[in-house]
Design an enzyme around this catalytic site. Structure first.
Site, mmCIF file in Angstrom:
data_model
loop_
_atom_site.group_PDB
_atom_site.id
_atom_site.type_symbol
_atom_site.label_atom_id
_atom_site.label_comp_id
_atom_site.label_asym_id
_atom_site.label_seq_id
_atom_site.Cartn_x
_atom_site.Cartn_y
_atom_site.Cartn_z
ATOM 1 N N GLU A 67 0.813 -1.206 0.000
ATOM 2 C CA GLU A 67 0.000 0.000 0.000
ATOM 3 C C GLU A 67 0.850 1.262 0.000
ATOM 4 O OE1 GLU A 67 -2.515 -3.337 1.457
ATOM 5 O OE2 GLU A 67 -0.502 -2.593 1.936
ATOM 6 N N HIS A 136 -10.258 -6.010 9.910
ATOM 7 C CA HIS A 136 -10.958 -5.891 8.640
ATOM 8 C C HIS A 136 -12.378 -5.352 8.802
ATOM 9 C CE1 HIS A 136 -7.901 -9.024 7.940
ATOM 10 N NE2 HIS A 136 -7.927 -8.657 6.674
#
Length: 342
Positions: A67, A136
């Site tokens: 990322e 998550h």
């Protein structure tokens, strides 16, 4: 705001996002996509489906799992005149690329004295409810809204998702586009049917920073964003059976924040409940309540907030469902308000 008229063509939020991105890519060759699994797979949450087939690997770039690398690359591309749309698969992953987001994406225009724009969109998924654990399942709206230099939007339905995405791509500033997984229309995540609405085929913008009154009422104002809006609408229907008229405000955008619409609503109703799946303390709920009280709006009872408790998100389904906001909790919050009025 007057909506663009739509034929009877209902889309999921995922489809609406993909349609908006495709339309902007056709109009502007500077728009391109980067992220993990956004190519042939079409995105884990469906918001880039069909784009790889139409635009190919030059403009829809599947990236390695880094990322920091691809968000940093997007900042550089945006600073050089391109318009990247980048997906951070789960908002929870921001920790590994926070420097690229906040010290580059958000600040580079300021560092450049306004001479360099960073017109990029960082779209990222939020929300739990399907037992995916604490890494998550967060929303983290306040984390990004708290940091100056970025606009932050979060749709609750497909009409807004398309219009907000179009406005975000066209905006010269960096925009965080936060979409809730349970509203995407992906069956395996659970589907909120009220998020699937009529969407015009033509292009249009929903202005960033303008809230919507999704249900009018006179007795209490319920303010939410993404999933909180749907909890609010369900609670409003339950309260109606008790003879209570609830007004539901969909913020749609956290930065800019439409305080005026909320304040005017509370002036009318005299009561305020704020709903957010982000954490209870130091969050959007507190900001909305502070904005109303600082404006000196007279209220019939102390404001209430329905938010996620300040705990790591449990994996166990029973515990996670216990922690999540719900229509039932909103109805109980209203009952608590009424008790304090006696």
């Amino acid at each position: 705001m007057t909506q663009v008229k739509a034929k009877d063509r209902k889309l999921t939020i995922a489809r609406a996002m993909a349609e908006s991105i495709a339309m902007e890519m056709r109009e502007d060759e500077k728009v391109f996509l980067m992220g993990e699994d956004i190519g042939e797979l079409g995105g884990v949450f469906g918001n880039t489906r069909g784009l790889y087939t139409e635009f190919g690997s030059e403009r829809v770039k599947d990236t390695p799992i880094s990322e920091t690398a691809f968000i940093g690359a997007a900042v550089g591309a945006a600073s050089d005149g391109m318009k990247p749309v980048v997906e951070l698969m789960f908002v929870d992953f921001f920790g590994v690329c926070f420097d690229a987001i906040y010290n580059m994406m958000a600040k580079n225009t300021y560092f450049a004295g306004g001479e360099i724009n960073v017109p990029m969109v960082l779209m990222t998924s939020t929300g739990g409810g399907y037992s995916d654990g604490g890494q998550h399942s967060q929303c983290l709206h306040a984390t990004f809204a708290h940091l100056p230099g970025m606009k932050v939007v979060a749709p609750s339905n497909a009409y807004d998702a398309k219009g907000l995405m179009t406005a975000a791509i066209r905006d010269p500033n960096p925009v965080i586009f936060m979409f809730h997984k349970a509203l995407q229309g992906m069956g395996w995540l659970g589907t909120e049917k009220e998020a699937i609405v009529n969407v015009p085929e033509e292009t249009y913008e929903v202005p960033l920073g303008k809230a919507a009154i999704t249900r009018e009422g006179t007795d209490v104002t319920i303010v939410g964003i993404t999933s909180g809006v749907h909890h609010g609408l369900k609670a409003a229907r339950e309260l109606e059976e008790q003879g209570v008229s609830a007004e539901v405000v969909d913020l749609r955008s956290l930065v800019p924040l439409d305080r005026e619409t909320v304040i005017e609503s509370v002036k009318k109703t005299g009561r305020l409940i704020v709903v957010d799946e982000d954490y209870h303390s130091y969050g959007m709920t507190a900001e909305i309540i502070a904005s109303v009280t600082e404006a000196g709006v007279p209220m019939k009872a102390a404001p209430q907030r329905v938010a996620y408790p300040d705990i790591p998100i449990p994996f166990t389904p029973v515990m996670e469902q216990w922690a999540l906001p719900s229509a039932e909790k909103i109805v109980k919050a209203f009952a608590k308000m009424k008790e304090t009025e006696k």
